[in-house]
Design a protein around this motif. Structure first.
Motif, PDB file in Angstrom:
ATOM      1  N   ALA A  42      23.853   9.981   8.582  1.00  0.00           N
ATOM      2  CA  ALA A  42      24.050   8.794   7.745  1.00  0.00           C
ATOM      3  C   ALA A  42      23.582   9.066   6.316  1.00  0.00           C
ATOM      4  O   ALA A  42      24.246   8.675   5.356  1.00  0.00           O
ATOM      5  CB  ALA A  42      23.304   7.606   8.339  1.00  0.00           C
ATOM      6  N   ALA A  43      22.444   9.754   6.184  1.00  0.00           N
ATOM      7  CA  ALA A  43      21.907  10.045   4.848  1.00  0.00           C
ATOM      8  C   ALA A  43      22.772  11.050   4.093  1.00  0.00           C
ATOM      9  O   ALA A  43      22.878  10.984   2.867  1.00  0.00           O
ATOM     10  CB  ALA A  43      20.471  10.562   4.959  1.00  0.00           C
ATOM     11  N   SER A  45      26.082  11.329   4.669  1.00  0.00           N
ATOM     12  CA  SER A  45      27.355  10.645   4.433  1.00  0.00           C
ATOM     13  C   SER A  45      27.303   9.689   3.251  1.00  0.00           C
ATOM     14  O   SER A  45      28.306   9.493   2.571  1.00  0.00           O
ATOM     15  CB  SER A  45      27.778   9.867   5.683  1.00  0.00           C
ATOM     16  OG  SER A  45      27.985  10.759   6.755  1.00  0.00           O
ATOM     17  N   LYS A  46      26.132   9.093   3.019  1.00  0.00           N
ATOM     18  CA  LYS A  46      25.996   8.155   1.906  1.00  0.00           C
ATOM     19  C   LYS A  46      24.621   8.340   1.273  1.00  0.00           C
ATOM     20  O   LYS A  46      23.622   7.839   1.785  1.00  0.00           O
ATOM     21  CB  LYS A  46      26.165   6.710   2.383  1.00  0.00           C
ATOM     22  CG  LYS A  46      26.062   5.711   1.241  1.00  0.00           C
ATOM     23  CD  LYS A  46      26.229   4.288   1.719  1.00  0.00           C
ATOM     24  CE  LYS A  46      26.111   3.340   0.524  1.00  0.00           C
ATOM     25  NZ  LYS A  46      26.105   1.953   0.978  1.00  0.00           N
ATOM     26  N   ASP A  47      24.599   9.072   0.177  1.00  0.00           N
ATOM     27  CA  ASP A  47      23.340   9.278  -0.527  1.00  0.00           C
ATOM     28  C   ASP A  47      22.809   7.931  -0.997  1.00  0.00           C
ATOM     29  O   ASP A  47      23.547   7.105  -1.532  1.00  0.00           O
ATOM     30  CB  ASP A  47      23.528  10.218  -1.719  1.00  0.00           C
ATOM     31  CG  ASP A  47      22.214  10.605  -2.346  1.00  0.00           C
ATOM     32  OD1 ASP A  47      21.274  10.918  -1.598  1.00  0.00           O
ATOM     33  OD2 ASP A  47      22.117  10.565  -3.583  1.00  0.00           O
ATOM     34  N   ILE A  49      21.506   5.654   1.073  1.00  0.00           N
ATOM     35  CA  ILE A  49      21.777   4.638   2.096  1.00  0.00           C
ATOM     36  C   ILE A  49      20.508   3.824   2.355  1.00  0.00           C
ATOM     37  O   ILE A  49      19.398   4.344   2.298  1.00  0.00           O
ATOM     38  CB  ILE A  49      22.315   5.286   3.391  1.00  0.00           C
ATOM     39  CG1 ILE A  49      22.883   4.231   4.331  1.00  0.00           C
ATOM     40  CG2 ILE A  49      21.246   6.152   4.074  1.00  0.00           C
ATOM     41  CD1 ILE A  49      23.725   4.804   5.465  1.00  0.00           C
ATOM     42  N   GLU A  53      21.540  -0.521   6.432  1.00  0.00           N
ATOM     43  CA  GLU A  53      22.886  -0.001   6.687  1.00  0.00           C
ATOM     44  C   GLU A  53      22.885   0.900   7.921  1.00  0.00           C
ATOM     45  O   GLU A  53      23.837   0.895   8.714  1.00  0.00           O
ATOM     46  CB  GLU A  53      23.399   0.774   5.477  1.00  0.00           C
ATOM     47  CG  GLU A  53      23.641  -0.088   4.254  1.00  0.00           C
ATOM     48  CD  GLU A  53      24.017   0.738   3.040  1.00  0.00           C
ATOM     49  OE1 GLU A  53      25.211   0.709   2.675  1.00  0.00           O
ATOM     50  OE2 GLU A  53      23.116   1.404   2.483  1.00  0.00           O
ATOM     51  N   ILE A  54      21.808   1.677   8.079  1.00  0.00           N
ATOM     52  CA  ILE A  54      21.708   2.553   9.259  1.00  0.00           C
ATOM     53  C   ILE A  54      21.525   1.713  10.516  1.00  0.00           C
ATOM     54  O   ILE A  54      22.116   2.017  11.563  1.00  0.00           O
ATOM     55  CB  ILE A  54      20.569   3.574   9.090  1.00  0.00           C
ATOM     56  CG1 ILE A  54      20.878   4.501   7.919  1.00  0.00           C
ATOM     57  CG2 ILE A  54      20.370   4.379  10.378  1.00  0.00           C
ATOM     58  CD1 ILE A  54      19.767   5.479   7.563  1.00  0.00           C
ATOM     59  N   LEU A  57      24.941   0.536  11.298  1.00  0.00           N
ATOM     60  CA  LEU A  57      25.806   1.660  11.647  1.00  0.00           C
ATOM     61  C   LEU A  57      25.523   2.195  13.048  1.00  0.00           C
ATOM     62  O   LEU A  57      26.443   2.463  13.823  1.00  0.00           O
ATOM     63  CB  LEU A  57      25.617   2.773  10.614  1.00  0.00           C
ATOM     64  CG  LEU A  57      26.488   4.002  10.704  1.00  0.00           C
ATOM     65  CD1 LEU A  57      27.940   3.653  10.392  1.00  0.00           C
ATOM     66  CD2 LEU A  57      25.991   5.057   9.725  1.00  0.00           C
ATOM     67  N   SER A  83      14.695   0.984  -4.426  1.00  0.00           N
ATOM     68  CA  SER A  83      15.993   0.594  -4.967  1.00  0.00           C
ATOM     69  C   SER A  83      15.836   0.154  -6.411  1.00  0.00           C
ATOM     70  O   SER A  83      14.890  -0.571  -6.748  1.00  0.00           O
ATOM     71  CB  SER A  83      16.577  -0.546  -4.132  1.00  0.00           C
ATOM     72  OG  SER A  83      17.717  -1.073  -4.747  1.00  0.00           O
ATOM     73  N   ARG A  91      15.833   3.255  -0.482  1.00  0.00           N
ATOM     74  CA  ARG A  91      17.058   4.030  -0.253  1.00  0.00           C
ATOM     75  C   ARG A  91      16.644   5.391   0.264  1.00  0.00           C
ATOM     76  O   ARG A  91      15.605   5.920  -0.112  1.00  0.00           O
ATOM     77  CB  ARG A  91      17.864   4.137  -1.526  1.00  0.00           C
ATOM     78  CG  ARG A  91      18.336   2.766  -2.022  1.00  0.00           C
ATOM     79  CD  ARG A  91      19.479   2.876  -3.008  1.00  0.00           C
ATOM     80  NE  ARG A  91      20.036   1.574  -3.299  1.00  0.00           N
ATOM     81  CZ  ARG A  91      21.042   1.011  -2.632  1.00  0.00           C
ATOM     82  NH1 ARG A  91      21.608   1.632  -1.634  1.00  0.00           N
ATOM     83  NH2 ARG A  91      21.501  -0.167  -2.988  1.00  0.00           N
ATOM     84  N   SER A  93      17.603   9.470   1.010  1.00  0.00           N
ATOM     85  CA  SER A  93      18.419  10.621   0.609  1.00  0.00           C
ATOM     86  C   SER A  93      17.987  11.822   1.432  1.00  0.00           C
ATOM     87  O   SER A  93      16.816  11.957   1.792  1.00  0.00           O
ATOM     88  CB  SER A  93      18.227  10.935  -0.876  1.00  0.00           C
ATOM     89  OG  SER A  93      18.675   9.853  -1.660  1.00  0.00           O
TER      90      SER A  93
END
Length: 141
Positions: A42-43, A45-47, A49, A53-54, A57, A83, A91, A93
């Motif tokens: 997940a991290a 796929s979307k820096d 995140i 959201e996880i 997901l 954030s 967030r 990464s």
């Protein structure tokens, strides 16, 4: 709901988890569990995140995810930053180390699936892949 349908789904799950080796404490003979690997994915796929959201997901409990994030952060796999929009939010990464570890896991997973599929005859392999694609399409609706 028919009891037979429930029994069939549960039987499928038991066979699939064994087939894929999902029940092992470490995933793909690595230092990571399957759920840690999914958080890493997940991290990547979307820096940046957000944990929320996880949670959505992966359909995972927030407190469980929090422990996973702490573990991955301690192992220098992911980093947390506040954030810019909301200082209360974080967030995630992936680090360069985390990216390298994930690439190793991804490659090992490809090899694992290739080995498992190569044990099937070509017709069964094709049927399995087509049916898995159909299952995924139904569940993702």
């Amino acid at each position: 709901m028919k009891k037979q349908n429930i029994d069939e789904v549960r039987a499928f799950n038991r066979v699939y988890t064994v087939f894929m080796g999902i029940l092992n404490k470490s995933y793909l003979k690595s230092d990571f569990s399957l759920v840690e690997t999914r958080v890493m994915h997940a991290a990547i796929s979307k820096d940046g995140i957000m944990p929320s959201e996880i949670v959505a997901l992966l359909n995972i409990d927030k407190s469980y995810l929090s422990r996973i994030i702490t573990s991955l952060e301690k192992r220098k796999v992911i980093t947390k930053t506040k954030s810019s929009n909301d200082g209360r939010s974080i967030r995630l990464s992936i680090t360069e180390y985390g990216r390298k570890e994930f690439e190793k896991l991804n490659h090992a997973s490809d090899i694992q699936v290739e080995d498992l599929l190569s044990q099937l005859n070509p017709n069964d392999c094709e049927r399995l892949v087509v049916n898995m694609s159909e299952i995924r399409a139904i569940l993702e609706r």
